[in-house]
Write an enzyme that holds these catalytic residues in place. Structure first.
Site, short mmCIF file in Angstrom:
data_model
loop_
_atom_site.label_atom_id
_atom_site.label_comp_id
_atom_site.label_asym_id
_atom_site.label_seq_id
_atom_site.Cartn_x
_atom_site.Cartn_y
_atom_site.Cartn_z
N LYS A 144 -5.86 -1.67 -8.46
CA LYS A 144 -4.78 -1.23 -7.78
C LYS A 144 -4.74 0.33 -7.88
O LYS A 144 -5.06 0.89 -8.56
CB LYS A 144 -3.58 -1.96 -8.51
CG LYS A 144 -2.45 -2.01 -7.35
CD LYS A 144 -2.57 -3.23 -6.67
CE LYS A 144 -1.52 -3.35 -5.36
NZ LYS A 144 -1.90 -4.64 -4.87
N GLY B 62 12.27 -14.78 7.66
CA GLY B 62 11.36 -13.46 8.22
C GLY B 62 10.32 -13.81 9.02
O GLY B 62 9.24 -14.75 8.76
N GLY C 157 7.89 -11.38 10.54
CA GLY C 157 7.11 -10.35 10.55
C GLY C 157 5.64 -10.80 10.85
O GLY C 157 5.25 -11.85 11.34
N VAL D 157 3.18 -12.07 8.86
CA VAL D 157 2.96 -13.52 8.43
C VAL D 157 3.80 -14.38 8.90
O VAL D 157 3.41 -15.59 9.51
CB VAL D 157 3.03 -13.66 6.90
CG1 VAL D 157 2.60 -14.94 6.41
CG2 VAL D 157 2.16 -12.51 6.18
P1 NAD Z 1 6.64 -7.80 7.46
O1 NAD Z 1 7.40 -6.32 7.07
O2 NAD Z 1 5.76 -7.63 8.55
O3 NAD Z 1 7.79 -9.04 7.86
C1 NAD Z 1 8.89 -9.13 7.23
C2 NAD Z 1 9.86 -9.48 8.20
O4 NAD Z 1 11.19 -10.18 7.41
C3 NAD Z 1 10.46 -8.62 9.00
O5 NAD Z 1 10.51 -9.04 10.42
C4 NAD Z 1 11.82 -8.56 8.53
O6 NAD Z 1 12.78 -8.11 9.58
C5 NAD Z 1 12.32 -9.66 7.72
N1 NAD Z 1 13.36 -9.59 6.92
C6 NAD Z 1 13.49 -8.59 5.87
N2 NAD Z 1 14.45 -9.22 5.17
C7 NAD Z 1 15.11 -10.16 5.71
C8 NAD Z 1 15.98 -11.06 5.31
N3 NAD Z 1 17.08 -10.80 4.25
N4 NAD Z 1 16.37 -12.25 6.10
C9 NAD Z 1 15.44 -12.41 7.10
N5 NAD Z 1 14.58 -11.58 7.17
C10 NAD Z 1 14.15 -10.65 6.79
O7 NAD Z 1 5.93 -8.22 6.29
P2 NAD Z 1 4.77 -9.44 6.06
O8 NAD Z 1 3.45 -8.66 6.12
O9 NAD Z 1 4.98 -10.30 7.10
O10 NAD Z 1 4.77 -9.98 4.72
C11 NAD Z 1 6.02 -11.00 4.48
C12 NAD Z 1 5.90 -11.16 3.15
O11 NAD Z 1 4.87 -11.73 2.63
C13 NAD Z 1 6.10 -10.04 1.94
O12 NAD Z 1 6.82 -10.20 0.50
C14 NAD Z 1 4.58 -9.64 1.65
O13 NAD Z 1 4.40 -8.77 0.24
C15 NAD Z 1 4.11 -10.78 1.52
N6 NAD Z 1 2.68 -11.04 1.69
C16 NAD Z 1 2.03 -10.41 2.76
C17 NAD Z 1 0.61 -10.59 3.04
C18 NAD Z 1 -0.15 -10.06 4.18
O14 NAD Z 1 -1.18 -10.29 4.39
N7 NAD Z 1 0.78 -9.14 5.08
C19 NAD Z 1 -0.23 -11.14 1.92
C20 NAD Z 1 0.35 -11.76 0.78
C21 NAD Z 1 1.83 -11.61 0.66
#
Ligand code: NAD
Length: 336
Positions: A74, A170, A172, A174
């Site tokens: 990391k 959420g 976003g 994913v």
């Molecule tokens: P992102 O920031 O693109 O999306 C998060 C979404 O959640 C946003 O649209 C935000 O508006 C929404 N959100 C935040 N708080 C909220 C709430 N209380 N209620 C409803 N919606 C809410 O993030 P991401 O890349 O999609 O990742 C999502 C999760 O998955 C994170 O916890 C991240 O650590 C985990 N993760 C992501 C990846 C990856 O490849 N991107 C890999 C492993 C784990």
């Protein structure tokens, strides 16, 4: 800290630019260390170091359970309001380059595509989002989560996802991909996002119900899929949960170990986050090791692992996240 088992910890400063970064390699016994770059405002440099160590060790276990021939590493950048961001990422790039392939890095909290380009200016050992790299890592993450949800649905008595009610928190990177692919598989969706317009647009596109963010945990459904923030299952939300299972991409879904034990006691199936969200790691690491995008089945194998963890957890009467850690430690130990 000296009693802990780390291969290398490097603390570096660029005094001219005024930035500081830490790299921790937990293990390279099974192959190079994999792990992204976190940029965070830590209360102190000791906190930053502790976080780097904790996250690097967690990556060793994530690799072991995902079947990735590598270990955990990391990088952490100590953020502050006037941080020279470009210089900080270039500093990490130089540290990674000096390790000559022992560590391969990529995105994590606080790091975007532009930041990775600054790292890439110094080293080739970084997952770039564009055509010269493994591509968009949220896609394999969503595919892995879908495979995990399929394994969960099977254990809830469904043949496939048709008619299975999934509440996605959420939309976003994913969550949006997951929602689309669940809809294609015939799942009935309930959606939410802090951005209400976004949630409404997805609701129309996928013919799904949309609820307010505060209502999603208490939504009656088969699977609750947290894809937003960590710590969603806590003292306040757990008693309101009406899902038969919890399976999503969010990291650290459980506020504490106790909440996992309570879910288990209530008979709620929980797919541990570090197992179900490993799609990006599997895709990114194998792309690096094999020089090409791996077949999607390598990511979909997450479904089998989730199934194995849930079955063994029930058989051995331990919460799935505890069982998954045991399994990961066994596999990491076997790789020595
Ligand atoms: P992102 O920031 O693109 O999306 C998060 C979404 O959640 C946003 O649209 C935000 O508006 C929404 N959100 C935040 N708080 C909220 C709430 N209380 N209620 C409803 N919606 C809410 O993030 P991401 O890349 O999609 O990742 C999502 C999760 O998955 C994170 O916890 C991240 O650590 C985990 N993760 C992501 C990846 C990856 O490849 N991107 C890999 C492993 C784990």
């Amino acid at each position: 800290m000296l009693n802990r088992d780390f291969e290398l910890v490097e603390i570096a400063k660029d005094a001219d630019a005024g930035c500081m970064a830490i790299i921790a390699l937990h293990s390279t016994r099974s192959g190079p260390a994999f792990g992204g770059i976190r940029r965070w405002r830590y209360p102190s440099s000791e906190d930053a170091l502790a976080d780097a160590l904790r996250l690097a060790e967690a990556m060793t276990l994530k690799c072991a359970i995902a079947g990735v021939p590598g270990g955990g590493g990391k990088a952490v950048i100590l953020d502050r309001p006037d941080l020279p961001r470009d210089a900080a990422y270039r500093l990490v790039g130089r540290l990674v380059e000096n390790l000559r392939g022992r560590y391969y890095t990529g995105p994590d909290v606080g790091t975007d595509a532009a930041d990775l380009e600054h790292v890439a200016a110094e080293t080739a050992y970084v997952a770039r989002p564009g055509p010269e790299g493994p591509g968009d890592l949220a896609e394999p993450t969503a595919i892995g989560v879908q495979a995990g949800i399929e394994a969960v649905a099977l254990r809830l008595g469904h043949q496939d996802l048709r008619g299975v009610r999934v509440a996605v928190q959420g939309l976003g990177q994913v969550g949006s991909r997951l929602a689309r692919s669940l809809a294609r598989s015939g799942a009935r969706l309930v959606l939410t996002d802090l951005d209400q317009d976004r949630a409404a647009a997805f609701g129309r596109e996928l013919d799904a119900e949309v609820v307010a963010p505060a209502a999603i945990v208490a939504t009656e459904c088969d699977v609750f899929a947290p894809c937003a923030l960590g710590g969603v299952i806590d003292d306040e939300t757990l008693p309101t949960l009406r899902a038969k299972a919890v399976a999503g991409s969010a990291n650290n879904v459980l506020a504490s170990e106790r909440h996992g034990a309570e879910l288990f006691a209530r008979g709620v199936l929980h797919a541990p986050d570090f197992v179900i969200s490993a799609g990006a790691l599997i895709h990114g690491a194998l792309y690096h090791l094999e020089g090409a995008a791996p077949p999607i089945e390598r990511v979909r194998h997450i479904g089998q692992t989730v199934g194995e963890v849930l079955d063994r957890a029930i058989e051995e009467r331990v919460p799935p996240e505890v069982l998954a850690l045991q399994l990961a430690r066994e596999r990491a130990g076997a790789g020595r």
